[in-house]
Design a protein around this motif. Structure first.
Motif: not given
Length: 135
Positions: A23-35, A37-42, A73-78, A87-91
């Protein structure tokens, strides 16, 4: 729902797989993941993940390195009004995402893959090897 990753003014086409609610405005945390990938968490799921990492014994360097891998590498995004996940360029670079990405629900978090890596990861040969290992 259409959802686009967004980087430096360029939209990256995205496929959403599984039951993921955005949903618009939802805040997530994105971080480096395995293999690759990136992990996206609420927010709540990331807090639980971080709490789990806090229980890992820190006496061994490899365990400390694993914790740093995720936390640093954990970053808040919405999601903005245009359905962009900024999502940051580095990720994006870490995950080899340049043109297309796939967001795949994975329990209480999602993984974000470059479409190419996602397709290669679905190889039936790899699934058969994994199946044998899990027996």
């Amino acid at each position: 729902m259409s959802l686009y990753l967004y980087c430096d003014g360029n939209e990256i086409n995205t496929k959403v797989i599984g039951d993921i609610e955005f949903c618009i405005g939802d805040v997530f945390v994105v971080t480096k993941g395995f293999d690759g990938s990136l992990f996206l968490f609420s927010g709540n799921a990331y807090e639980q993940f971080e709490a789990m990492l806090a229980t890992v014994p820190k006496k061994k360097p490899d365990k400390r390195m694993l914790i740093r891998f995720f936390i640093a590498s954990a970053t808040d995004i919405s999601i903005d009004e245009m359905n962009h996940l900024n999502i940051p360029q580095s990720l994006l670079k870490f995950a080899h995402i340049e043109e297309a990405a796939v967001i795949e629900g994975n329990g209480d978090f999602a993984q974000i893959w470059s479409e190419k890596d996602w397709r290669e990861g679905l190889s039936m040969k790899d699934m058969e090897i994994l199946k044998k290992r899990l027996k």
